[in-house]
Write a protein that holds these residues in place. Structure first.
Motif, mmCIF file in Angstrom:
data_model
loop_
_atom_site.group_PDB
_atom_site.id
_atom_site.type_symbol
_atom_site.label_atom_id
_atom_site.label_comp_id
_atom_site.label_asym_id
_atom_site.label_seq_id
_atom_site.Cartn_x
_atom_site.Cartn_y
_atom_site.Cartn_z
ATOM 1 N N TYR A 283 -4.150 6.455 43.858
ATOM 2 C CA TYR A 283 -3.773 5.087 43.509
ATOM 3 C C TYR A 283 -4.018 4.085 44.628
ATOM 4 O O TYR A 283 -4.102 2.885 44.366
ATOM 5 C CB TYR A 283 -2.299 5.038 43.097
ATOM 6 C CG TYR A 283 -2.055 5.237 41.617
ATOM 7 C CD1 TYR A 283 -1.292 4.321 40.900
ATOM 8 C CD2 TYR A 283 -2.568 6.337 40.938
ATOM 9 C CE1 TYR A 283 -1.037 4.489 39.549
ATOM 10 C CE2 TYR A 283 -2.333 6.521 39.596
ATOM 11 C CZ TYR A 283 -1.569 5.601 38.893
ATOM 12 O OH TYR A 283 -1.331 5.777 37.543
ATOM 13 N N THR B 5 -6.476 1.761 40.875
ATOM 14 C CA THR B 5 -5.497 2.150 39.865
ATOM 15 C C THR B 5 -6.120 2.091 38.479
ATOM 16 O O THR B 5 -7.066 1.327 38.239
ATOM 17 C CB THR B 5 -4.280 1.214 39.905
ATOM 18 O OG1 THR B 5 -4.719 -0.136 39.747
ATOM 19 C CG2 THR B 5 -3.509 1.357 41.214
ATOM 20 N N ALA C 120 -4.711 -1.325 33.251
ATOM 21 C CA ALA C 120 -3.616 -1.463 32.284
ATOM 22 C C ALA C 120 -4.183 -1.858 30.923
ATOM 23 O O ALA C 120 -5.095 -2.695 30.843
ATOM 24 C CB ALA C 120 -2.618 -2.513 32.765
ATOM 25 N N HIS D 6 -3.576 -2.317 38.689
ATOM 26 C CA HIS D 6 -3.949 -2.043 37.300
ATOM 27 C C HIS D 6 -4.728 -3.178 36.650
ATOM 28 O O HIS D 6 -4.744 -3.304 35.425
ATOM 29 C CB HIS D 6 -2.717 -1.683 36.464
ATOM 30 C CG HIS D 6 -1.920 -0.557 37.043
ATOM 31 N ND1 HIS D 6 -2.392 0.736 37.076
ATOM 32 C CD2 HIS D 6 -0.696 -0.533 37.633
ATOM 33 C CE1 HIS D 6 -1.485 1.519 37.655
ATOM 34 N NE2 HIS D 6 -0.457 0.768 38.010
ATOM 35 N N ASP E 111 8.862 0.437 37.256
ATOM 36 C CA ASP E 111 7.778 1.114 37.981
ATOM 37 C C ASP E 111 8.280 1.691 39.299
ATOM 38 O O ASP E 111 7.927 2.815 39.674
ATOM 39 C CB ASP E 111 6.634 0.135 38.251
ATOM 40 C CG ASP E 111 5.827 -0.204 37.013
ATOM 41 O OD1 ASP E 111 5.991 0.467 35.983
ATOM 42 O OD2 ASP E 111 5.027 -1.162 37.081
ATOM 43 N N ARG F 165 2.449 4.102 38.087
ATOM 44 C CA ARG F 165 2.972 3.858 36.746
ATOM 45 C C ARG F 165 2.554 4.904 35.715
ATOM 46 O O ARG F 165 3.356 5.346 34.892
ATOM 47 C CB ARG F 165 2.531 2.478 36.271
ATOM 48 C CG ARG F 165 3.017 2.110 34.867
ATOM 49 C CD ARG F 165 2.381 0.814 34.402
ATOM 50 N NE ARG F 165 2.724 -0.287 35.294
ATOM 51 C CZ ARG F 165 2.008 -1.400 35.403
ATOM 52 N NH1 ARG F 165 0.884 -1.537 34.709
ATOM 53 N NH2 ARG F 165 2.377 -2.361 36.218
ATOM 54 N N TYR F 166 1.299 5.316 35.735
ATOM 55 C CA TYR F 166 0.789 6.184 34.682
ATOM 56 C C TYR F 166 0.753 7.664 35.075
ATOM 57 O O TYR F 166 0.241 8.490 34.323
ATOM 58 C CB TYR F 166 -0.601 5.709 34.248
ATOM 59 C CG TYR F 166 -0.610 4.277 33.771
ATOM 60 C CD1 TYR F 166 0.070 3.908 32.619
ATOM 61 C CD2 TYR F 166 -1.269 3.283 34.497
ATOM 62 C CE1 TYR F 166 0.076 2.586 32.178
ATOM 63 C CE2 TYR F 166 -1.271 1.957 34.065
ATOM 64 C CZ TYR F 166 -0.596 1.618 32.908
ATOM 65 O OH TYR F 166 -0.583 0.307 32.481
ATOM 66 N N THR F 167 1.301 7.995 36.243
ATOM 67 C CA THR F 167 1.384 9.392 36.672
ATOM 68 C C THR F 167 2.624 10.033 36.057
ATOM 69 O O THR F 167 3.681 9.411 35.990
ATOM 70 C CB THR F 167 1.489 9.482 38.208
ATOM 71 O OG1 THR F 167 0.472 8.671 38.807
ATOM 72 C CG2 THR F 167 1.332 10.925 38.672
ATOM 73 N N THR F 168 2.492 11.289 35.625
ATOM 74 C CA THR F 168 3.638 12.004 35.050
ATOM 75 C C THR F 168 4.145 13.064 36.021
ATOM 76 O O THR F 168 3.417 13.515 36.919
ATOM 77 C CB THR F 168 3.254 12.687 33.731
ATOM 78 O OG1 THR F 168 2.313 13.746 33.995
ATOM 79 C CG2 THR F 168 2.627 11.694 32.754
#
Length: 358
Positions: free
Chosen positions: A6, A10, A13, A189, A245, A335-338
């Motif tokens: 990141y 990134t 979005a 993003h 976030d 934000r989009y990482t799990t």
């Protein structure tokens, strides 16, 4: 693939992508107008630019103006070269090369040292003729948060201007006082190829790129409504989900620290943006590690310097040896990482490191 880089860039979005599409219309559409034209299509494009300007400005200190650029590198060049020619530019030892190289090219320069935790404290002198002090808010390689409020005050005490590279901070932490602040859309993003320089009220810069005089007479060239609209939408999303976030990143950080508990952290654990995990393992062959874990996208340093073969100037500045610097990796998440991705990546990276006998 698992994306953990990141700090380099990134994921775009969805809101930014949607905002861009109208302004990419081809024949038969009405969104391809030049925002500097006086006719209706031009005025529509200009309205999109001005809406984005307001959206981007919402995350800056009150007042000031937003000057759109092609990215943070151009913004930093405009700030350094456009703020004067007489006097020394003082900058921290861990600044991005867009600051360091430009400061050196623009005239006399002075490097400010940093402590082992990566912070550049104000208990050091600057040359008497310093005209500009440059300290980034969050370091791109080790994530250290700098005492920029104190540096802004020190700049005022020395009758100097203060420039903050907030590329890694914008949309993530509150921006602090400065005379100029540079950002880049693709770090929060938005799309690549667009950024901005925030300039405080009352500060007049010199034009460094001549031409049509667009963007307050400071930055010439036709603006891209699509890129700027995408940047504005990304800024608005960051503003709306700011706390959410940050909490998500703290959760990922805590998990990653446990999963990599036998690695040594580079930089401060506390004064840090927790979406950046820079760490090392003695004797690690990073090139081999990256080859063995090809489906996890991470970095051996900043993307701007990777492939040079030189140890990171940031890791060297905090006291690491060449060997230690070259045995370091950087994981970046957001934000989009799990959590599942963090756990899977850790398992693969740790197994590959252990396969090296470490």
């Amino acid at each position: 693939m698992i994306y953990l880089d990141y700090q380099a860039t990134t994921p775009l979005a969805p809101e930014a992508r949607d905002a861009m599409l109208r302004w990419l219309d081809g024949p038969g559409g009405t969104g391809f107008g030049n925002p500097h034209s006086a006719h209706r299509m031009g005025r529509q494009a200009k309205a999109a630019v001005e809406l984005a300007r307001d959206q981007v400005a919402a995350l800056f200190p009150a007042g000031g103006k937003i000057v759109f650029t092609s990215g943070a590198t151009e913004a930093l060049n405009l700030a350094i070269r456009g703020s004067g020619r007489d006097g020394t530019v003082s900058y921290s030892a861990i600044e991005h090369s867009a600051v360091g190289d430009t400061a050196q090219a623009a005239g006399p320069s002075h490097v400010l040292n940093v402590a082992k935790d990566g912070q550049c404290n104000t208990r050091q002198d600057v040359p008497d003729d310093t005209r500009l002090i440059c300290v980034m808010q969050v370091n791109n390689e080790i994530g250290t948060i700098q005492p920029t409020i104190e540096w802004y005050r020190k700049a005022k005490e020395n009758n100097a201007l203060f420039l903050c590279d907030a590329v890694q901070a914008y949309g993530r932490i509150e921006l602090t006082g400065a005379d100029m602040i540079a950002i880049s859309a693709h770090k929060f993003h938005g799309p690549k190829g667009v950024g901005a320089l925030w300039v405080r009220d009352g500060l007049d810069l010199e034009e460094v790129q001549t031409g049509g005089g667009q963007e307050f007479g400071l930055r010439s060239g036709t603006l891209s409504p699509a890129l700027i609209a995408g940047m504005g939408a990304a800024a608005q999303r960051a503003n709306e989900t700011f706390d959410q976030d940050a909490e998500h990143v703290r959760t990922l950080w805590n998990s990653a620290r446990e999963l990599f508990d036998d690695w040594t952290l580079n930089g401060s654990a506390d004064a840090r943006w927790h979406g950046n995990l820079n760490m090392r393992r003695e004797g690690l062959d990073v090139g081999r590690l990256m080859s063995d874990v090809r489906d996890v996208m991470f970095s051996a340093g900043s993307a701007c310097a990777s492939g040079s073969g030189r140890p990171s100037h940031v890791l060297k500045a905090i006291g690491l040896s060449d060997k230690q610097a070259k045995s370091s990796i950087r994981l970046g998440f957001g934000r989009y990482t799990t959590l599942d991705e963090i756990e899977e990546a850790a398992a693969k990276i740790n197994a590959a490191a252990e396969a090296q006998g470490l």
